[in-house]
Design an enzyme around this catalytic site. Structure first.
Site, PDB file in Angstrom:
ATOM      1  N   LYS A   1     -10.702 -10.440  11.610  1.00 15.69           N
ATOM      2  CA  LYS A   1      -9.497 -11.285  11.547  1.00 15.69           C
ATOM      3  C   LYS A   1      -8.273 -10.560  12.110  1.00 15.69           C
ATOM      4  O   LYS A   1      -7.515 -11.109  12.917  1.00 15.69           O
ATOM      5  CB  LYS A   1      -9.223 -11.693  10.091  1.00 15.69           C
ATOM      6  CG  LYS A   1      -7.862 -12.346   9.895  1.00 15.69           C
ATOM      7  CD  LYS A   1      -7.436 -12.430   8.455  1.00 15.69           C
ATOM      8  CE  LYS A   1      -7.044 -11.150   7.815  1.00 15.69           C
ATOM      9  NZ  LYS A   1      -5.669 -10.930   7.400  1.00 15.69           N
ATOM     10  N   ASN A   2      -8.068  -9.327  11.677  1.00 10.99           N
ATOM     11  CA  ASN A   2      -6.830  -8.647  12.063  1.00 10.99           C
ATOM     12  C   ASN A   2      -6.794  -8.286  13.552  1.00 10.99           C
ATOM     13  O   ASN A   2      -5.717  -8.136  14.125  1.00 10.99           O
ATOM     14  CB  ASN A   2      -6.607  -7.413  11.180  1.00 10.99           C
ATOM     15  CG  ASN A   2      -6.247  -7.817   9.753  1.00 10.99           C
ATOM     16  OD1 ASN A   2      -5.910  -8.970   9.499  1.00 10.99           O
ATOM     17  ND2 ASN A   2      -6.348  -6.884   8.827  1.00 10.99           N
TER      18      ASN A   2
ATOM     19  N   CYS B   1       0.221 -11.659   2.744  1.00  8.79           N
ATOM     20  CA  CYS B   1      -0.029 -11.324   1.344  1.00  8.79           C
ATOM     21  C   CYS B   1       1.148 -10.557   0.753  1.00  8.79           C
ATOM     22  O   CYS B   1       1.741  -9.703   1.408  1.00  8.79           O
ATOM     23  CB  CYS B   1      -1.300 -10.493   1.222  1.00  8.79           C
ATOM     24  SG  CYS B   1      -2.793 -11.481   1.352  1.00  8.79           S
TER      25      CYS B   1
ATOM     26  N   ARG C   1       7.299  -5.365   3.336  1.00  2.84           N
ATOM     27  CA  ARG C   1       6.646  -5.260   4.644  1.00  2.84           C
ATOM     28  C   ARG C   1       7.702  -5.334   5.734  1.00  2.84           C
ATOM     29  O   ARG C   1       7.901  -6.365   6.383  1.00  2.84           O
ATOM     30  CB  ARG C   1       5.576  -6.354   4.773  1.00  2.84           C
ATOM     31  CG  ARG C   1       4.548  -6.230   3.647  1.00  2.84           C
ATOM     32  CD  ARG C   1       3.401  -7.202   3.753  1.00  2.84           C
ATOM     33  NE  ARG C   1       2.421  -6.801   4.743  1.00  2.84           N
ATOM     34  CZ  ARG C   1       1.269  -7.449   4.938  1.00  2.84           C
ATOM     35  NH1 ARG C   1       0.976  -8.504   4.204  1.00  2.84           N
ATOM     36  NH2 ARG C   1       0.426  -7.049   5.852  1.00  2.84           N
TER      37      ARG C   1
ATOM     38  N   ASP D   1      -6.983  -1.882   2.657  1.00  2.36           N
ATOM     39  CA  ASP D   1      -7.605  -3.199   2.480  1.00  2.36           C
ATOM     40  C   ASP D   1      -8.908  -3.132   1.688  1.00  2.36           C
ATOM     41  O   ASP D   1      -9.465  -4.167   1.330  1.00  2.36           O
ATOM     42  CB  ASP D   1      -7.882  -3.840   3.849  1.00  2.36           C
ATOM     43  CG  ASP D   1      -6.593  -4.077   4.596  1.00  2.36           C
ATOM     44  OD1 ASP D   1      -5.664  -4.623   3.998  1.00  2.36           O
ATOM     45  OD2 ASP D   1      -6.510  -3.687   5.769  1.00  2.36           O
TER      46      ASP D   1
ATOM     47  N   ARG E   1      -8.245 -16.961   3.490  1.00  3.41           N
ATOM     48  CA  ARG E   1      -7.419 -16.531   4.627  1.00  3.41           C
ATOM     49  C   ARG E   1      -8.161 -15.533   5.490  1.00  3.41           C
ATOM     50  O   ARG E   1      -7.890 -15.424   6.684  1.00  3.41           O
ATOM     51  CB  ARG E   1      -6.152 -15.837   4.101  1.00  3.41           C
ATOM     52  CG  ARG E   1      -5.200 -16.758   3.421  1.00  3.41           C
ATOM     53  CD  ARG E   1      -4.032 -16.009   2.922  1.00  3.41           C
ATOM     54  NE  ARG E   1      -3.374 -15.384   4.072  1.00  3.41           N
ATOM     55  CZ  ARG E   1      -2.150 -14.935   4.040  1.00  3.41           C
ATOM     56  NH1 ARG E   1      -1.450 -15.026   2.963  1.00  3.41           N
ATOM     57  NH2 ARG E   1      -1.632 -14.393   5.111  1.00  3.41           N
TER      58      ARG E   1
HETATM   59  N1  EPU Z   1       6.016  -0.343   7.944  1.00  2.92           N
HETATM   60  C1  EPU Z   1       7.330   0.011   8.089  1.00  2.92           C
HETATM   61  N2  EPU Z   1       8.032  -0.568   9.116  1.00  2.92           N
HETATM   62  C2  EPU Z   1       7.473  -1.447   9.991  1.00  2.92           C
HETATM   63  C3  EPU Z   1       6.121  -1.800   9.821  1.00  2.92           C
HETATM   64  C4  EPU Z   1       5.411  -1.224   8.793  1.00  2.92           C
HETATM   65  O1  EPU Z   1       7.879   0.803   7.312  1.00  2.92           O
HETATM   66  O2  EPU Z   1       8.180  -1.915  10.895  1.00  2.92           O
HETATM   67  C5  EPU Z   1       5.215   0.274   6.851  1.00  2.92           C
HETATM   68  C6  EPU Z   1       4.697  -0.735   5.841  1.00  2.92           C
HETATM   69  O3  EPU Z   1       5.634  -0.983   4.835  1.00  2.92           O
HETATM   70  C7  EPU Z   1       3.441  -0.046   5.310  1.00  2.92           C
HETATM   71  C8  EPU Z   1       2.961   0.744   6.508  1.00  2.92           C
HETATM   72  O4  EPU Z   1       4.039   0.823   7.405  1.00  2.92           O
HETATM   73  O5  EPU Z   1       3.789   0.864   4.290  1.00  2.92           O
HETATM   74  C9  EPU Z   1       1.767   0.145   7.204  1.00  2.92           C
HETATM   75  O6  EPU Z   1       2.045  -1.195   7.580  1.00  2.92           O
HETATM   76  P1  EPU Z   1       1.397  -1.859   8.885  1.00  2.92           P
HETATM   77  O7  EPU Z   1       2.503  -2.267   9.792  1.00  2.92           O
HETATM   78  O8  EPU Z   1       0.345  -0.953   9.392  1.00  2.92           O
HETATM   79  O9  EPU Z   1       0.736  -3.135   8.247  1.00  2.92           O
HETATM   80  P2  EPU Z   1       0.750  -4.606   8.812  1.00  2.92           P
HETATM   81  O10 EPU Z   1       0.693  -4.602  10.301  1.00  2.92           O
HETATM   82  O11 EPU Z   1       1.801  -5.390   8.137  1.00  2.92           O
HETATM   83  C10 EPU Z   1      -1.858  -4.741   8.904  1.00  2.92           C
HETATM   84  C11 EPU Z   1      -2.894  -5.707   8.390  1.00  2.92           C
HETATM   85  C12 EPU Z   1      -3.021  -5.542   6.881  1.00  2.92           C
HETATM   86  C13 EPU Z   1      -3.381  -4.101   6.559  1.00  2.92           C
HETATM   87  C14 EPU Z   1      -2.355  -3.130   7.181  1.00  2.92           C
HETATM   88  C15 EPU Z   1      -2.721  -1.671   7.009  1.00  2.92           C
HETATM   89  C16 EPU Z   1      -2.755  -7.554   9.918  1.00  2.92           C
HETATM   90  C17 EPU Z   1      -2.331  -8.945  10.148  1.00  2.92           C
HETATM   91  N3  EPU Z   1      -2.489  -7.057   8.714  1.00  2.92           N
HETATM   92  O12 EPU Z   1      -0.649  -5.119   8.264  1.00  2.92           O
HETATM   93  O13 EPU Z   1      -4.085  -6.388   6.498  1.00  2.92           O
HETATM   94  O14 EPU Z   1      -3.393  -3.922   5.167  1.00  2.92           O
HETATM   95  O15 EPU Z   1      -2.241  -3.404   8.597  1.00  2.92           O
HETATM   96  O16 EPU Z   1      -3.944  -1.386   7.628  1.00  2.92           O
HETATM   97  O17 EPU Z   1      -3.344  -6.909  10.775  1.00  2.92           O
HETATM   98  C18 EPU Z   1      -5.300  -7.779   5.070  1.00  2.92           C
HETATM   99  O18 EPU Z   1      -6.068  -7.995   6.011  1.00  2.92           O
HETATM  100  O19 EPU Z   1      -5.563  -8.113   3.879  1.00  2.92           O
HETATM  101  C19 EPU Z   1      -4.046  -7.077   5.314  1.00  2.92           C
HETATM  102  C20 EPU Z   1      -3.024  -7.097   4.459  1.00  2.92           C
END
Ligand code: EPU
Length: 432
Positions: free
Chosen positions: A22-23, A117, A122, A305, A397
């Protein structure tokens, strides 16, 4: 309201085939509108977040043709607006990739701030830092991310935080920028690599994905391609842990063993058996498993995850375990629900201290988020008696036909409307 009803206590035995990631699919679908030619994407998971993103690109003018539930053709030549603001889009996280994709192609994008979620704060600052370095102006106005640029120019960007979302998003925009972009402290997750491979199949020049440093030479135009998405490491991990939790024996097919190494290592450490094949993994467990200390980290560390599924498994293993969540601060919400089933877990700040119990007993619980919900399903499968998992829309989801795949492995589980007393009675008669 739909819910899962589970009669626990049966080991999961048999074979299961893992769906597309999915991601990765979210990044790839967003990227597909960056060309005016048609792209064909295979192995798309049939889950709600994907439906929402496909709807979102269709609403801005892309032609979306679903060949079947796992294959789609997308043509972005007739995109007529760069504003993605419908309310339903807010529900998913992956919609933010449309900022990078549209900004790259049209030098302008307005996308409603993403939801996803509720697992902690975030922020979006690293995405903004990257877009601004490429020359865009970015503002958050009325709940939307508004970005615009005269032109985008390659830049040397050092991410302060290792972020999957920011790495992919900035990579998208950089593909259609002028000159060389270097992304340092990039996320190394398999879906970053998959999106990069997809972009390269469209004619982009992305090198180094999967390492800390990604180099992107901008091109003026991308072209159509055919692409198949990698298997979902989190779905695979969830079945690996479900096999161990139910003392079962599952052959998990269509996987990349390398992506599962952190889970395999933990399962072996606590006494489960794991056998790797080229594109499959077999997980088996006999008797009580042991304790462990786990800390979630960026890839190739132990994935956040998979933290709820791991904690749930440790909660019925021998001894005291400690699980530290270092990525998202609010990812222990499912613990209260697990406690209702008999788990003995104390959460202090970002750490869960788990005293393994002998058994879980079925209860009515509610999925707080996607992965927490999957963990509750695992808990239900090993609990004594009936468990009802409410709010299954979170689970849907990100998991394709979870209850069907579990049924094929021998689990007594159905998805029913909570009002459908006839179906509930029939299920209970069948499994009693
Ligand atoms: N962060 C920042 N600033 C940013 C972006 C992120 O400080 O601009 C921090 C976040 O607060 C967090 C860390 O960086 O502490 C990692 O966040 P990341 O950006 O890697 O997460 P994301 O892109 O929001 C994706 C997946 C999540 C998964 C995380 C970590 C998608 C759509 N979502 O989220 O997946 O947990 O990477 O691997 O790809 C799930 O599938 O259940 C899910 C939540």
């Amino acid at each position: 309201m739909e819910q899962y009803i589970i009669k626990g206590g049966k080991p999961l035995i048999g074979e299961v085939t893992i769906s597309g990631y999915k991601n990765a699919a979210l990044g790839i679908i967003a990227a597909s509108v960056m060309t005016d030619e048609t792209v064909k994407i295979e192995n798309i998971p049939d889950v709600r977040d994907i439906d929402v993103l496909l709807q979102a690109i269709e609403d801005i003018g892309a032609k979306v043709e679903r060949i079947n539930r796992n294959t789609v053709k997308i043509n972005g030549s007739k995109i007529n607006t760069v504003e993605v603001e419908a309310d339903y889009v807010r529900k998913i996280r992956g919609s933010y990739y449309l900022v990078g994709a549209l900004l790259g192609k049209y030098k302008k994008a307005k996308v409603v701030l993403p939801g996803g979620c509720n697992i902690g704060s975030r922020p979006f600052d690293q995405h903004i830092k990257g877009f601004e370095a490429l020359g865009a102006s970015v503002k958050i106005e009325h709940g939307s991310i508004c970005s615009e640029a005269e032109g985008l120019n390659g830049a040397h960007i050092y991410f302060d935080v290792c972020s999957v979302g920011a790495t992919i998003n900035v990579m998208l925009a950089a593909c259609l920028s002028e000159g060389l972009t270097i992304l340092e402290n990039s996320a190394k997750e398999p879906h970053v690599v998959d999106v990069a491979n997809f972009l390269n199949s469209m004619g982009a020049n992305v090198k180094g994905a999967g390492t800390d440093v990604i180099r992107i030479k901008g091109v003026t135009k991308l072209h159509g391609c055919e692409y198949s998405i990698i298997p979902d490491q989190i779905e695979a991990g969830t079945f690996m842990f479900a096999a161990a939790a139910t003392k079962g024996d599952i052959l998990i097919k269509n996987i990349i063993p390398k992506h599962l190494e952190a889970f395999t290592a933990k399962l072996l450490e606590i006494g489960a058996q794991v056998e790797e094949f080229d594109d499959a993994v077999r997980v088996k467990a006999v008797g009580k498993l042991g304790s462990s200390h786990v800390k979630t980290l960026v890839y190739p560390g132990f994935l956040t995850d998979m933290q709820p599924q791991m904690t749930t498994l440790l909660a019925i293993s021998k001894g005291t375990s400690i699980v530290t969540e270092s990525i998202f601060e609010n990812r222990f919400k499912y613990v209260d629900e697990l406690s209702r089933m008999g788990a003995n877990i104390k959460v202090e700040s970002n750490t869960a201290i788990i005293d393994g119990v002998d058994k879980f007993t079925g209860a009515v619980v509610s999925a707080p988020d996607l992965r927490g919900g999957a963990a509750l399903v695992i808990a239900g499968l090993m609990a004594e008696g009936y468990t009802i998992v409410e709010d299954v829309e979170y689970i849907e989801r990100g998991y394709e036909k979870l209850e069907y795949k579990m049924q094929q492995l021998g689990a007594s589980i159905i998805k029913v409307d909570s009002e459908d007393t006839k179906a509930i009675k029939k299920f209970k008669l069948k499994v009693s």
